[in-house]
Design an enzyme around this catalytic site. Structure first.
Site, PDB file in Angstrom:
ATOM      1  N   PHE A  85       1.185   5.226   0.562  1.00  0.00           N
ATOM      2  CA  PHE A  85       0.376   6.254   1.598  1.00  0.00           C
ATOM      3  C   PHE A  85       1.065   7.623   1.211  1.00  0.00           C
ATOM      4  CE2 PHE A  85      -0.116   2.650   4.100  1.00  0.00           C
ATOM      5  CZ  PHE A  85      -1.176   2.769   4.987  1.00  0.00           C
TER       6      PHE A  85
ATOM      7  N   THR B  80       0.766  -1.174   0.000  1.00  0.00           N
ATOM      8  CA  THR B  80      -0.195  -0.043  -0.021  1.00  0.00           C
ATOM      9  C   THR B  80       0.873   1.199   0.155  1.00  0.00           C
ATOM     10  OG1 THR B  80      -1.948  -1.011   1.089  1.00  0.00           O
ATOM     11  CG2 THR B  80      -1.771   1.261   1.376  1.00  0.00           C
TER      12      THR B  80
END
Length: 297
Positions: A193, A191
């Site tokens: 960010f 992921t």
């Protein structure tokens, strides 16, 4: 803030008090303590104080209101694509992207008892990333606001037939037992960010670093508008690593695009490419230039 499940509230209140004492050092994140966003906040900015917020909007508002110096928000996942609504929230927030951070994602199935389980709660992203695992075991996926909040909710319910999918840290915080680690369907699960602040980084702060620039633009409603808007990046040798479209409003007459490029304003090639894109667009707005969290290309 009181929308968190009961088992999370004591930890949330403790973190809120620490952040309120030094708001400039606070970094807001969405989710309960123990969520992947909590982990990202502590890893990306270990010198800052994590401030849990119930929603993405709350995390962004904390920076706008001065209750936090920064916010860290997940923007996309390698397996499940972009995080819902984030392309609307970032431009609307008025904040600038000042950094990015990547973390590998590992989910654990956790519960009060050993099972079997009728259902598992988690954030829709985590459920999507574990859908084959759940389907193979006949476990019904149920959506929750965040992964760690799902773990706290399962602890609060006290029902041994329901489980949560969350980072293993959440099991420690909320008194659950990890039934199985690494229940994500793919080991290659990452992921991205972005870190946001009120003010953009000064150009000098990025000198000598590999830099990304994120911007949005709305093409004119004419034939070949996108082709013309993107032409300058090709002719000036600017590498565009991301381009996504989304609709604003209900007219469906024109599309807004979210883009990442390697480089930053001040580089003549980037300046020429952005100028050409802006000429063929109704609007172009830079959301931030920042150091690369990992190399591209």
């Amino acid at each position: 803030m009181r929308s968190f499940p009961g088992p999370a509230l004591e930890i949330v209140d403790r973190m809120r008090a620490a952040a309120a004492a030094e708001p400039a050092r606070a970094i807001a994140f969405q989710g309960s303590p123990g969520a992947n966003s909590h982990r990202a906040a502590t890893e990306a900015r270990p010198d800052m104080l994590p401030l849990p917020c119930f929603s993405f909007e709350d995390a962004l508002e904390a920076v706008k209101d001065g209750r936090a110096g920064h916010a860290i928000i997940p923007i996309e996942n390698s397996q499940h694509g972009r995080v819902a609504d984030i392309h609307f929230l970032l431009p609307e927030s008025g904040l600038s992207i000042v950094g990015e951070y990547f973390i590998p994602i590992h989910h654990a199935l956790m519960a009060l008892g050993p099972g079997p389980f009728e259902a598992a709660y988690s954030h829709p992203q985590a459920l999507g990333q574990s859908r084959h695992y759940l389907r193979a075991r006949g476990i019904v996926p149920l959506s929750h606001a965040d992964t760690a909040g799902a773990a706290a909710y399962v602890a609060e319910r006290g029902d041994p037939t329901v489980a949560a999918i969350a980072p293993a840290l959440a099991a420690e915080l909320y008194g659950l037992t990890v039934i199985e680690h690494n229940v994500e369907d793919s080991a290659d699960n990452m992921t991205r960010f972005v870190i946001l602040a009120k003010d953009a980084l000064a150009p000098g702060a990025l000198a000598g670093q590999a830099v990304m620039t994120t911007f949005i633009f709305e093409v004119k409603n004419i034939p070949a508008a996108l082709y013309k808007a993107l032409g300058g990046f090709a002719t000036n040798g600017v590498n565009m690593t991301k381009l996504e479209s989304y609709q604003q409003g209900t007219s469906f007459a024109a599309t807004t695009f979210y883009a990442d490029i390697i480089g930053a304003p001040g580089d003549p090639a980037v300046d020429r490419a952005l100028e050409e894109c802006a000429f063929h667009s109704k609007e172009l707005r830079i959301l931030g230039s920042y150091a690369q969290g990992r190399a591209r290309g």
